[in-house]
Design a protein around this motif. Sequence first.
Motif, PDB file in Angstrom:
ATOM      1  N   ASP A  38       0.824  -1.211   0.000  1.00 55.49           N
ATOM      2  CA  ASP A  38       0.000   0.000   0.000  1.00 55.49           C
ATOM      3  C   ASP A  38       0.856   1.259   0.000  1.00 55.49           C
ATOM      4  O   ASP A  38       0.523   2.244  -0.656  1.00 55.49           O
ATOM      5  CB  ASP A  38      -0.959   0.001   1.184  1.00 55.49           C
ATOM      6  N   TYR A  39       1.970   1.225   0.738  1.00 57.17           N
ATOM      7  CA  TYR A  39       2.890   2.365   0.728  1.00 57.17           C
ATOM      8  C   TYR A  39       3.428   2.601  -0.686  1.00 57.17           C
ATOM      9  O   TYR A  39       3.419   3.731  -1.182  1.00 57.17           O
ATOM     10  CB  TYR A  39       4.045   2.139   1.708  1.00 57.17           C
ATOM     11  N   LEU A  40       3.884   1.532  -1.328  1.00 56.96           N
ATOM     12  CA  LEU A  40       4.414   1.668  -2.687  1.00 56.96           C
ATOM     13  C   LEU A  40       3.341   2.184  -3.648  1.00 56.96           C
ATOM     14  O   LEU A  40       3.620   3.028  -4.500  1.00 56.96           O
ATOM     15  CB  LEU A  40       5.009   0.348  -3.170  1.00 56.96           C
ATOM     16  N   ASP A  41       2.108   1.691  -3.503  1.00 57.91           N
ATOM     17  CA  ASP A  41       0.997   2.194  -4.313  1.00 57.91           C
ATOM     18  C   ASP A  41       0.806   3.694  -4.089  1.00 57.91           C
ATOM     19  O   ASP A  41       0.572   4.442  -5.041  1.00 57.91           O
ATOM     20  CB  ASP A  41      -0.311   1.462  -3.983  1.00 57.91           C
ATOM     21  N   SER A  42       0.919   4.123  -2.832  1.00 61.27           N
ATOM     22  CA  SER A  42       0.659   5.534  -2.496  1.00 61.27           C
ATOM     23  C   SER A  42       1.687   6.487  -3.086  1.00 61.27           C
ATOM     24  O   SER A  42       1.418   7.683  -3.224  1.00 61.27           O
ATOM     25  CB  SER A  42       0.595   5.720  -0.979  1.00 61.27           C
ATOM     26  N   ILE A  43       2.860   5.969  -3.413  1.00 61.76           N
ATOM     27  CA  ILE A  43       3.894   6.834  -4.002  1.00 61.76           C
ATOM     28  C   ILE A  43       4.079   6.558  -5.495  1.00 61.76           C
ATOM     29  O   ILE A  43       5.103   6.917  -6.088  1.00 61.76           O
ATOM     30  CB  ILE A  43       5.240   6.724  -3.241  1.00 61.76           C
ATOM     31  N   GLY A  44       3.081   5.889  -6.083  1.00 61.16           N
ATOM     32  CA  GLY A  44       3.115   5.639  -7.517  1.00 61.16           C
ATOM     33  C   GLY A  44       4.071   4.553  -7.955  1.00 61.16           C
ATOM     34  O   GLY A  44       4.520   4.531  -9.100  1.00 61.16           O
ATOM     35  N   GLU A  45       4.397   3.627  -7.065  1.00 62.58           N
ATOM     36  CA  GLU A  45       5.352   2.556  -7.362  1.00 62.58           C
ATOM     37  C   GLU A  45       4.684   1.184  -7.308  1.00 62.58           C
ATOM     38  O   GLU A  45       5.299   0.200  -6.882  1.00 62.58           O
ATOM     39  CB  GLU A  45       6.509   2.619  -6.349  1.00 62.58           C
ATOM     40  N   SER A  46       3.433   1.092  -7.746  1.00 65.29           N
ATOM     41  CA  SER A  46       2.697  -0.172  -7.655  1.00 65.29           C
ATOM     42  C   SER A  46       3.265  -1.267  -8.552  1.00 65.29           C
ATOM     43  O   SER A  46       2.943  -2.445  -8.369  1.00 65.29           O
ATOM     44  CB  SER A  46       1.220   0.050  -7.963  1.00 65.29           C
ATOM     45  N   HIS A  47       4.145  -0.913  -9.482  1.00 65.15           N
ATOM     46  CA  HIS A  47       4.786  -1.915 -10.338  1.00 65.15           C
ATOM     47  C   HIS A  47       5.821  -2.734  -9.570  1.00 65.15           C
ATOM     48  O   HIS A  47       6.281  -3.770 -10.046  1.00 65.15           O
ATOM     49  CB  HIS A  47       5.451  -1.246 -11.542  1.00 65.15           C
ATOM     50  N   ARG A  48       6.194  -2.285  -8.395  1.00 67.95           N
ATOM     51  CA  ARG A  48       7.189  -3.001  -7.580  1.00 67.95           C
ATOM     52  C   ARG A  48       6.516  -4.200  -6.920  1.00 67.95           C
ATOM     53  O   ARG A  48       5.721  -4.042  -6.003  1.00 67.95           O
ATOM     54  CB  ARG A  48       7.805  -2.081  -6.537  1.00 67.95           C
ATOM     55  N   THR A  49       6.851  -5.391  -7.395  1.00 68.58           N
ATOM     56  CA  THR A  49       6.199  -6.600  -6.890  1.00 68.58           C
ATOM     57  C   THR A  49       7.181  -7.715  -6.513  1.00 68.58           C
ATOM     58  O   THR A  49       6.759  -8.776  -6.067  1.00 68.58           O
ATOM     59  CB  THR A  49       5.219  -7.160  -7.930  1.00 68.58           C
ATOM     60  N   VAL A  50       8.486  -7.485  -6.676  1.00 71.92           N
ATOM     61  CA  VAL A  50       9.471  -8.520  -6.371  1.00 71.92           C
ATOM     62  C   VAL A  50       9.843  -8.462  -4.889  1.00 71.92           C
ATOM     63  O   VAL A  50      10.137  -7.394  -4.352  1.00 71.92           O
ATOM     64  CB  VAL A  50      10.737  -8.370  -7.245  1.00 71.92           C
ATOM     65  N   CYS A  51       9.837  -9.623  -4.261  1.00 69.61           N
ATOM     66  CA  CYS A  51      10.239  -9.745  -2.862  1.00 69.61           C
ATOM     67  C   CYS A  51      11.426 -10.696  -2.789  1.00 69.61           C
ATOM     68  O   CYS A  51      11.308 -11.875  -3.125  1.00 69.61           O
ATOM     69  CB  CYS A  51       9.073 -10.270  -2.022  1.00 69.61           C
TER      70      CYS A  51
END
Length: 176
Positions: A38-51
């Motif tokens: 949700d944090y990444l989504d809030s800063i426009g980084e929702s493409h980040r999905t690798v853990c």
Amino acid sequence: MIEDLNKDLSAITGFAAVSAQPNSGATGEYAGLLAIRDYLDSIGESHRTVCLIPKSAHGTNPASAVMAGMKVVVVENDENGNIDFDDLTAKIAKHKDNLAAFMVTYPSTFGVFEERIVEICGAIHEAGGQVYMDGANMNAQVGLTSPGLIGADVCHLNLHKTFCIPHGGGGPGVGS
């Protein structure tokens, strides 16, 4: 009582705030990864999905990451049980544009206090990722270090282990 406990846990972890929910480690992992997502989504980084998850991490970590919609990439360990820093940096470089998180158990399930943990957390942050610390072995940190001090962004605590009996009734949490 819970408010006082939360204040104490904030001081112990080095975090600005804590929550007394959820009530288990695995659901804490899941909630923490959702918070990162949700944090990444809030800063426009929702493409980040690798853990990125080292082999030395707690066994539930990969399942929690998958449930949170992340793609798991395993990081190797060296012959002493430490995170293989060369493998980690290669995987950070390969996935830097899509890196969401790094899950680390500290000390690891091998009982290893990663000597380069601050450097590891810094490398993840430099690539735009967040650090999730599995706090199952938090009792081994109390009074020595804290998740906030080493650079973790999110952590769950297993209070029954932190203030009572660690995994397996022994190990790094009781100094053996």
